[in-house]
Write an enzyme that holds these catalytic residues in place. Structure first.
Site, PDB file in Angstrom:
ATOM      1  N   CYS A 191      50.677  45.887  33.949  1.00 21.49           N
ATOM      2  CA  CYS A 191      51.706  45.103  34.644  1.00 21.49           C
ATOM      3  C   CYS A 191      51.977  43.774  33.952  1.00 21.49           C
ATOM      4  O   CYS A 191      52.960  43.108  34.252  1.00 21.49           O
ATOM      5  CB  CYS A 191      51.295  44.858  36.093  1.00 21.49           C
ATOM      6  SG  CYS A 191      49.772  43.912  36.225  1.00 21.49           S
ATOM      7  N   ASP A 197      50.194  41.097  34.243  1.00 23.88           N
ATOM      8  CA  ASP A 197      49.705  39.956  35.020  1.00 23.88           C
ATOM      9  C   ASP A 197      48.475  39.357  34.353  1.00 23.88           C
ATOM     10  O   ASP A 197      47.710  40.061  33.703  1.00 23.88           O
ATOM     11  CB  ASP A 197      49.361  40.382  36.448  1.00 23.88           C
ATOM     12  CG  ASP A 197      50.614  40.723  37.236  1.00 23.88           C
ATOM     13  OD1 ASP A 197      51.714  40.504  36.705  1.00 23.88           O
ATOM     14  OD2 ASP A 197      50.485  41.200  38.371  1.00 23.88           O
ATOM     15  N   CYS A 218      51.243  39.332  40.654  1.00 26.50           N
ATOM     16  CA  CYS A 218      51.798  39.817  41.918  1.00 26.50           C
ATOM     17  C   CYS A 218      51.112  39.131  43.103  1.00 26.50           C
ATOM     18  O   CYS A 218      50.113  38.432  42.940  1.00 26.50           O
ATOM     19  CB  CYS A 218      51.607  41.325  41.996  1.00 26.50           C
ATOM     20  SG  CYS A 218      49.894  41.800  42.238  1.00 26.50           S
ATOM     21  N   CYS A 221      44.586  45.269  41.226  1.00 23.56           N
ATOM     22  CA  CYS A 221      44.847  43.821  41.162  1.00 23.56           C
ATOM     23  C   CYS A 221      43.564  43.046  41.454  1.00 23.56           C
ATOM     24  O   CYS A 221      43.382  41.937  40.934  1.00 23.56           O
ATOM     25  CB  CYS A 221      45.926  43.413  42.164  1.00 23.56           C
ATOM     26  SG  CYS A 221      47.394  44.449  42.092  1.00 23.56           S
TER      27      CYS A 221
END
Ligand code: FES
Length: 129
Positions: free
Chosen positions: A33, A35, A58, A102
């Site tokens: 992603c 991140d 996120c 995450c």
């Protein structure tokens, strides 16, 4: 889809920012992603006296960074290093399955910051002899 705890930590992140005089800094990123998260530690007498985070990511990544700082602040290194990805997610009342990855960022960045601290320590340790 998100628990109240996730929403709370996303909208009111605790310990956001950075520590200019950090004793250890760790960074973790998710190549999928894109991140990225950075954790700053201040350590005194083997205790985590301060911790801050900077996360470009996120909502779940921001919430997991925030809760991680609360989970480890004030703890001894020995206690704090037991923290796992799962513990971070559980402290938030769970994450949706597609968002579990995450929570890895927070624990990984924290463990890297501890490793950096240890490395700094060994460099600055007085030579024996
Ligand atoms: Fe990348 Fe959450 S989607 S860390």
């Amino acid at each position: 889809m998100y628990t109240e705890a996730v929403m709370d930590h996303f909208f009111n992140p605790r310990n956001a920012g950075e520590l200019a005089d950090a004793d250890g800094v760790g960074e973790a990123g998710n190549p999928v992603c894109g991140d990225i998260m950075r954790i700053y530690l201040k350590i005194e007498d083997d205790k985590i006296v301060d911790i801050k985070f900077k996360t470009f990511g996120c909502g779940a990544a921001i919430a997991t960074s925030s809760i991680l700082t609360e989970l480890v602040k004030g703890k001894s290194i020995a206690e704090a290093e037991k923290i796992t990805n799962r513990a971070v997610a559980e402290a938030l009342g769970g994450l949706p399955p597609q968002k579990m990855h995450c929570s890895n960022l927070a624990a990984d960045a924290f463990h890297k910051a501890l490793a950096a601290y240890r490395q700094n320590q060994s460099k600055s340790a007085p030579a024996v002899g």
